[in-house]
Scaffold this active site. Structure first.
Site, PDB file in Angstrom:
ATOM      1  CE  LYS A 254      -0.329  -0.224   4.847  1.00  0.00           C
ATOM      2  NZ  LYS A 254      -1.074  -0.614   6.119  1.00  0.00           N
TER       3      LYS A 254
ATOM      4  NE  ARG B  28      -7.174  -0.625  10.910  1.00  0.00           N
ATOM      5  CZ  ARG B  28      -5.781  -0.726  10.661  1.00  0.00           C
ATOM      6  NH1 ARG B  28      -4.882   0.333  10.733  1.00  0.00           N
ATOM      7  NH2 ARG B  28      -5.116  -2.107  10.211  1.00  0.00           N
TER       8      ARG B  28
ATOM      9  CE1 TYR C  94      10.098  32.258   2.958  1.00  0.00           C
ATOM     10  CE2 TYR C  94      10.404  29.845   3.169  1.00  0.00           C
ATOM     11  CZ  TYR C  94      10.092  30.988   2.382  1.00  0.00           C
ATOM     12  OH  TYR C  94       9.906  30.820   1.139  1.00  0.00           O
TER      13      TYR C  94
ATOM     14  CG  MET D 298       6.932  23.305  -1.308  1.00  0.00           C
ATOM     15  SD  MET D 298       5.705  24.242  -2.196  1.00  0.00           S
ATOM     16  CE  MET D 298       4.267  23.563  -1.503  1.00  0.00           C
TER      17      MET D 298
END
Ligand SMILES: *Cc1c(COP(=O)(O)O)cnc(C)c1O
Length: 386
Positions: free
Chosen positions: A40, A138, A263, A311
């Site tokens: 997955k 779950r 930043y 980013m």
């Protein structure tokens, strides 16, 4: 199309290590237990499509995914692999899943009946695994006599094939896990008495596969250890990490005392410093909260990440590293050898787990597949669907 590597930032995936890990799992569980390798989340970031053959060729029996779309991605490429969707598939998608020959997880007579009808109209035999809740709370049937009766009814339906039944451990401690296991086994016994034997019975993920050989039943569902992430108890089963995250230095600059970085100038130079910029940021899957904590490896030495991680880029302090040049290789994480950080160390610094780190590598980061120490394939999701 034969792909080129067009970025300095990439993850290297060692296919031989994935094969090695499957072999190690096989040795640990023996020949009579099946392996549903969990692929997955794009094979925990390794690229489900491109690692599937290595898994199947080295003895994986089933590929397990979480969602219908993950199953379809694999099915579109591989027509013969057995693929199990472990999550919930809503009623309206069931027919699509059956048409694409995907095994489904169900936990209601209603879905079993829908599948039984789909079978009649589609000329296919839907294959299902029943989810049984033993405490994790779950997904799955409640542990009760009513459920046991209902599951037996499902197994006795004419047009669907119940291939398996499974549960999931909370991994609280051995005692609690044993209580879950016992509930599961006792329910199965009653179900089989009322219907017929079920082929795949499974409750173990990676940690429990390693820790509890007595819980293997007829199948295990390892994820993390397929990728070489050791579970808590090191040494019981030896696996090798398959992923290395690398980049190269874009720019090196000298800055003066008191100059700031990134930043908010959250980092300021206490002395004249040598600063490197690397083209990797949180949008590539490097955790943003490693700001002022992350450590990378350059020329075999450790260099700290300084200032806020952007980013697409971040900065590292190279002041203590001799002879470093632009374009030199930088390792973000690897197997922990040669002064590299392991995925485990990154996860600890980022206050999360190892699976979160590797499954978080994004599609902007190309995957470079290695086989026998040479590049076998380059996959850049932005350039190709191949
Ligand atoms: C993800 C998952 C696994 C594999 O978990 P690991 O801890 O990575 O081994 C096994 N079973 C189910 C149901 C899962 O969702």
């Amino acid at each position: 199309m034969e792909q080129k590597l067009l970025r300095d930032t990439f993850v290297e995936i060692n296919l031989d290590n994935i094969k090695y890990n499957i072999n190690q799992i096989r040795q640990h569980i023996g020949d009579n237990v099946a392996i549903a390798a969990v692929v997955k989340a794009n094979g925990y970031g390794h690229g489900a499509i491109d690692i599937a053959p290595a898994i199947i060729e080295s003895g994986g029996d089933i590929l397990a995914v979480a969602t219908l779309t993950e199953g379809l991605e694999l099915r579109n490429r591989y027509h013969n692999y057995e693929i199990l969707i472990m999550g919930y598939t809503p009623d309206e998608y069931l027919e699509f899943a059956v048409k694409n020959n995907l095994a489904l997880t169900i936990f209601s007579l209603n879905q079993a009946n829908i599948l039984n009808e789909i079978a009649k109209s589609s000329n296919k035999t839907p294959r299902v695994h029943i989810k049984y809740n033993t405490g994790f709370n779950r997904l799955g049937y409640k542990d009760s006599n009513k459920s046991i009766q209902e599951i037996a009814t499902i197994i006795n339906l004419k047009n669907i094939q119940v291939e398996g039944i499974f549960s999931h451990l909370a991994l609280k401690n051995r005692n609690e896990d044993k209580i879950q296991y016992d509930k599961f086994v006792s329910a199965i016994k009653k179900i089989e008495t009322k219907s017929k034997p079920i082929k795949y019975k499974h409750i173990c993920d990676s940690i429990s596969t390693v820790l509890y050989p007595e819980f293997h039943l007829s199948m295990v569902r390892p994820g993390a250890i397929v990728y070489g992430l050791e579970s808590e108890e090191k040494g019981i089963i030896d696996v090798k990490p398959a992923m290395t995250f690398k980049t190269k230095l874009s720019q090196i600059k000298e800055i003066e005392t008191d100059e700031g970085i990134s930043y908010g100038y959250r980092w300021r130079a206490k002395k004249r410093s040598l600063i490197g910029t690397i083209p990797v940021g949180y949008a590539d899957g490097y955790p943003r909260n490693l700001y002022q904590k992350g450590i990378v490896t350059v020329k075999g030495k450790k260099a700290p990440i300084i200032g806020v991680i952007c980013m697409d880029q971040c900065m590292i302090d190279l002041t203590d590293i001799d002879g470093v040049k632009e374009n030199d290789e930088v390792t973000l994480f690897s197997d922990g050898l040669n002064n590299t950080l392991s995925v485990e160390e990154i996860a600890t610094l980022a206050k999360t787990n190892k699976n979160d780190i590797i499954s978080g590598i994004t599609r902007r980061t190309p995957r470079v597949y290695m086989k026998n120490n040479v590049v076998f394939k380059i996959k850049d999701y932005l350039l190709s669907n191949d």
